[in-house]
Scaffold this motif. Structure first.
Motif, PDB file in Angstrom:
ATOM      1  N   ALA A 109      46.970  40.029  33.096  1.00 49.29           N
ATOM      2  CA  ALA A 109      45.814  39.519  34.123  1.00 49.29           C
ATOM      3  C   ALA A 109      44.925  40.194  33.700  1.00 49.29           C
ATOM      4  O   ALA A 109      43.363  40.919  33.828  1.00 49.29           O
ATOM      5  N   ALA A 110      45.287  41.196  35.225  1.00 46.94           N
ATOM      6  CA  ALA A 110      44.694  42.956  35.697  1.00 46.94           C
ATOM      7  C   ALA A 110      43.886  43.873  34.615  1.00 46.94           C
ATOM      8  O   ALA A 110      43.336  43.936  34.608  1.00 46.94           O
ATOM      9  N   ARG A 111      44.815  44.010  33.706  1.00 47.35           N
ATOM     10  CA  ARG A 111      44.734  43.939  32.521  1.00 47.35           C
ATOM     11  C   ARG A 111      43.482  44.512  32.228  1.00 47.35           C
ATOM     12  O   ARG A 111      42.473  45.315  31.809  1.00 47.35           O
ATOM     13  N   ASP A 112      43.344  43.054  31.906  1.00 45.70           N
ATOM     14  CA  ASP A 112      42.174  42.230  30.309  1.00 45.70           C
ATOM     15  C   ASP A 112      41.044  42.411  31.005  1.00 45.70           C
ATOM     16  O   ASP A 112      39.638  42.747  31.001  1.00 45.70           O
ATOM     17  N   TYR A 113      41.308  42.204  32.636  1.00 47.54           N
ATOM     18  CA  TYR A 113      40.195  41.897  33.343  1.00 47.54           C
ATOM     19  C   TYR A 113      38.953  43.480  33.297  1.00 47.54           C
ATOM     20  O   TYR A 113      38.018  44.023  33.920  1.00 47.54           O
ATOM     21  N   PRO A 118      34.934  47.735  33.572  1.00 51.03           N
ATOM     22  CA  PRO A 118      35.560  48.927  33.887  1.00 51.03           C
ATOM     23  C   PRO A 118      34.681  49.257  35.154  1.00 51.03           C
ATOM     24  O   PRO A 118      35.181  50.200  35.040  1.00 51.03           O
ATOM     25  N   ASN A 119      34.234  48.653  35.952  1.00 53.39           N
ATOM     26  CA  ASN A 119      34.127  48.878  37.123  1.00 53.39           C
ATOM     27  C   ASN A 119      35.017  48.848  38.523  1.00 53.39           C
ATOM     28  O   ASN A 119      34.531  49.121  40.124  1.00 53.39           O
ATOM     29  N   THR A 120      35.647  47.734  37.949  1.00 54.30           N
ATOM     30  CA  THR A 120      36.193  47.097  38.803  1.00 54.30           C
ATOM     31  C   THR A 120      36.969  48.251  39.206  1.00 54.30           C
ATOM     32  O   THR A 120      38.099  49.060  38.179  1.00 54.30           O
ATOM     33  N   VAL A 121      37.982  47.880  40.456  1.00 52.32           N
ATOM     34  CA  VAL A 121      39.544  49.316  41.352  1.00 52.32           C
ATOM     35  C   VAL A 121      40.079  47.900  41.903  1.00 52.32           C
ATOM     36  O   VAL A 121      39.867  46.305  42.373  1.00 52.32           O
ATOM     37  N   ALA A 122      41.658  48.195  41.047  1.00 46.21           N
ATOM     38  CA  ALA A 122      42.175  47.146  41.493  1.00 46.21           C
ATOM     39  C   ALA A 122      43.192  47.552  42.274  1.00 46.21           C
ATOM     40  O   ALA A 122      43.515  48.788  43.065  1.00 46.21           O
ATOM     41  N   ILE A 123      44.134  47.262  43.779  1.00 44.91           N
ATOM     42  CA  ILE A 123      44.257  46.708  44.830  1.00 44.91           C
ATOM     43  C   ILE A 123      45.786  45.951  44.084  1.00 44.91           C
ATOM     44  O   ILE A 123      46.262  44.997  44.190  1.00 44.91           O
ATOM     45  N   VAL A 124      46.366  46.553  44.202  1.00 44.47           N
ATOM     46  CA  VAL A 124      48.070  46.371  43.014  1.00 44.47           C
ATOM     47  C   VAL A 124      49.016  45.683  44.932  1.00 44.47           C
ATOM     48  O   VAL A 124      49.192  47.237  45.790  1.00 44.47           O
ATOM     49  N   SER A 125      49.364  44.358  45.024  1.00 41.70           N
ATOM     50  CA  SER A 125      50.298  44.568  46.156  1.00 41.70           C
ATOM     51  C   SER A 125      51.116  44.031  46.293  1.00 41.70           C
ATOM     52  O   SER A 125      51.797  42.981  46.544  1.00 41.70           O
ATOM     53  N   GLY A 126      51.792  44.988  46.868  1.00 42.32           N
ATOM     54  CA  GLY A 126      53.466  44.748  47.269  1.00 42.32           C
ATOM     55  C   GLY A 126      54.612  45.372  47.448  1.00 42.32           C
ATOM     56  O   GLY A 126      54.713  46.279  47.277  1.00 42.32           O
ATOM     57  N   GLY A 127      55.668  44.563  48.666  1.00 42.51           N
ATOM     58  CA  GLY A 127      56.258  46.085  48.880  1.00 42.51           C
ATOM     59  C   GLY A 127      57.459  45.779  48.102  1.00 42.51           C
ATOM     60  O   GLY A 127      58.029  45.332  47.050  1.00 42.51           O
ATOM     61  N   LEU A 144      50.229  49.477  34.748  1.00 43.60           N
ATOM     62  CA  LEU A 144      48.910  49.514  34.156  1.00 43.60           C
ATOM     63  C   LEU A 144      48.255  50.777  33.545  1.00 43.60           C
ATOM     64  O   LEU A 144      47.244  50.968  32.599  1.00 43.60           O
ATOM     65  N   THR A 145      49.090  51.885  34.350  1.00 35.01           N
ATOM     66  CA  THR A 145      48.736  53.078  33.914  1.00 35.01           C
ATOM     67  C   THR A 145      49.002  53.056  32.755  1.00 35.01           C
ATOM     68  O   THR A 145      48.659  53.863  31.588  1.00 35.01           O
ATOM     69  N   GLY A 146      50.325  52.960  32.501  1.00 32.50           N
ATOM     70  CA  GLY A 146      50.979  52.988  30.981  1.00 32.50           C
ATOM     71  C   GLY A 146      50.607  52.477  30.204  1.00 32.50           C
ATOM     72  O   GLY A 146      50.207  51.816  28.961  1.00 32.50           O
ATOM     73  N   SER A 147      49.450  51.096  30.531  1.00 33.09           N
ATOM     74  CA  SER A 147      48.587  50.694  29.898  1.00 33.09           C
ATOM     75  C   SER A 147      47.031  50.437  29.398  1.00 33.09           C
ATOM     76  O   SER A 147      46.136  50.126  29.109  1.00 33.09           O
ATOM     77  N   GLY A 148      46.415  51.693  29.899  1.00 34.62           N
ATOM     78  CA  GLY A 148      45.815  52.393  29.753  1.00 34.62           C
ATOM     79  C   GLY A 148      44.701  52.216  30.799  1.00 34.62           C
ATOM     80  O   GLY A 148      43.284  52.983  30.564  1.00 34.62           O
ATOM     81  N   ILE A 149      45.640  51.809  32.396  1.00 29.22           N
ATOM     82  CA  ILE A 149      44.496  52.291  33.365  1.00 29.22           C
ATOM     83  C   ILE A 149      44.339  53.222  33.819  1.00 29.22           C
ATOM     84  O   ILE A 149      45.860  53.875  34.484  1.00 29.22           O
ATOM     85  N   GLY A 213      46.646  34.894  36.109  1.00 29.62           N
ATOM     86  CA  GLY A 213      47.959  34.717  34.826  1.00 29.62           C
ATOM     87  C   GLY A 213      48.417  34.150  34.236  1.00 29.62           C
ATOM     88  O   GLY A 213      48.796  33.348  35.066  1.00 29.62           O
ATOM     89  N   HIS A 214      48.617  34.129  33.319  1.00 28.98           N
ATOM     90  CA  HIS A 214      48.272  32.626  32.879  1.00 28.98           C
ATOM     91  C   HIS A 214      50.597  32.810  32.286  1.00 28.98           C
ATOM     92  O   HIS A 214      50.813  33.612  31.451  1.00 28.98           O
ATOM     93  N   THR A 215      51.283  31.394  33.157  1.00 33.87           N
ATOM     94  CA  THR A 215      52.339  30.968  32.629  1.00 33.87           C
ATOM     95  C   THR A 215      53.006  31.570  31.082  1.00 33.87           C
ATOM     96  O   THR A 215      52.485  30.365  30.256  1.00 33.87           O
ATOM     97  N   THR A 216      53.790  31.816  30.983  1.00 34.50           N
ATOM     98  CA  THR A 216      53.955  31.655  29.368  1.00 34.50           C
ATOM     99  C   THR A 216      54.943  30.751  28.450  1.00 34.50           C
ATOM    100  O   THR A 216      54.593  30.247  27.666  1.00 34.50           O
ATOM    101  N   TYR A 217      55.684  30.282  29.660  1.00 32.86           N
ATOM    102  CA  TYR A 217      56.653  29.095  28.920  1.00 32.86           C
ATOM    103  C   TYR A 217      55.946  27.686  29.702  1.00 32.86           C
ATOM    104  O   TYR A 217      55.801  27.343  31.075  1.00 32.86           O
ATOM    105  N   PHE A 218      55.499  26.923  29.056  1.00 31.22           N
ATOM    106  CA  PHE A 218      55.176  25.548  29.577  1.00 31.22           C
ATOM    107  C   PHE A 218      55.937  24.828  30.231  1.00 31.22           C
ATOM    108  O   PHE A 218      55.212  24.120  31.273  1.00 31.22           O
ATOM    109  N   PRO A 219      56.825  24.489  30.285  1.00 33.98           N
ATOM    110  CA  PRO A 219      58.381  24.053  30.879  1.00 33.98           C
ATOM    111  C   PRO A 219      58.066  24.676  32.531  1.00 33.98           C
ATOM    112  O   PRO A 219      57.998  24.023  33.770  1.00 33.98           O
ATOM    113  N   ILE A 220      58.114  26.614  32.444  1.00 35.84           N
ATOM    114  CA  ILE A 220      58.432  26.836  33.543  1.00 35.84           C
ATOM    115  C   ILE A 220      56.737  26.084  34.526  1.00 35.84           C
ATOM    116  O   ILE A 220      56.445  27.017  35.492  1.00 35.84           O
TER     117      ILE A 220
END
Length: 239
Positions: A109-113, A118-127, A144-149, A213-220
């Motif tokens: 979802a972050a990559r697509d957004y 193209p002017n948006t900055v992402a803060i990726v957060s998590g220890g 993300l960098t491997g996906s073209g960002i 970010g859309h969950t892949t599997y409906f039951p989950i």
């Protein structure tokens, strides 16, 4: 075998399977186990007042569940079409070096957004948690960098251990850059989690948008929507 036992036995079996066999299905399992217990009471209890009490409490619980799910579902669509200066991508588990499916869904979802804005900055957060060979922020940066960002569009926040800290530390980064978090910021998280993330941001004095970010599997996805009702209730009461 008493035929009356079939329904509660099947519900109990399915509940135990969901709880202990399938990953990400625990709350569906709890719901099925509860349904088995209610069914058993209705079939075998001899006292009418007990049956009436169980029915009333179950009805109240279901009505409350519907009430709490309304804002959760309403927020789950996100605000992907809005233009934000910053997006805060909330971390999720990393298994060794491998991002979990929930984290991948958020990163997609972050990559697509970011590709669309193209002017948006992402803060990726998590220890870095137990059984994680690198921080969630680093795992997201790598993906993300491997996906073209472009790397310069990504800021790593690698100290947070909870959603509240994800937001607090990320807001601090935005302020350190001379910007107001409430002016143009969205949180990127799983669709079922957007409403609670917004509540937590409000508890910190900020207003944010949401990117789902859309969950892949409906039951989950259904399982986590059920679970989220408890998290939102806690936030309503203690937030």
């Amino acid at each position: 075998m008493n035929r009356k036992l079939i329904a509660p036995a099947v519900l109990l079996f399915l509940g135990l399977v969901c709880r202990f066999v399938f990953s990400g299905m625990d709350f569906i399992g709890y719901a099925l186990i509860f349904a088995a217990a209610v069914t058993a009471v209705m079939l075998f209890c001899k006292r009418a007042w007990i049956k009436r009490t169980v029915c009333a409490l179950t009805a109240i619980g279901l009505i409350y569940l519907v009430i709490v799910e309304v804002p959760i579902v309403k927020a789950s669509g996100g605000d992907e079409n809005a233009e934000y200066d910053y997006i805060i991508v909330l971390g999720a588990a990393v298994h060794g070096d491998t991002p979990s499916l929930s984290l991948i869904e958020r990163m997609r979802a972050a990559r697509d957004y970011m590709l669309a804005h193209p002017n948006t900055v992402a803060i990726v957060s998590g220890g870095q948690g137990n059984n994680e060979n690198l921080s969630e922020a680093q795992a997201m940066f790598n993906w993300l960098t491997g996906s073209g960002i472009a790397p310069e569009r990504i800021i790593k926040e690698d100290k947070a251990t909870s959603t509240l800290e994800n937001l607090k530390f990320s807001f601090d980064i935005i302020r350190s850059r001379g910007d107001d978090p409430s002016a143009s910021t969205a949180v990127v998280t799983s669709e079922y989690h957007i409403y609670r993330a917004k509540l937590l941001a409000q508890a910190l004095g900020e207003e944010v948008g949401g990117v789902a970010g859309h969950t892949t599997y409906f039951p989950i996805m259904i399982n986590y929507f059920i679970r989220e009702a408890f998290g939102v209730t806690y936030q309503w009461v203690f937030g």
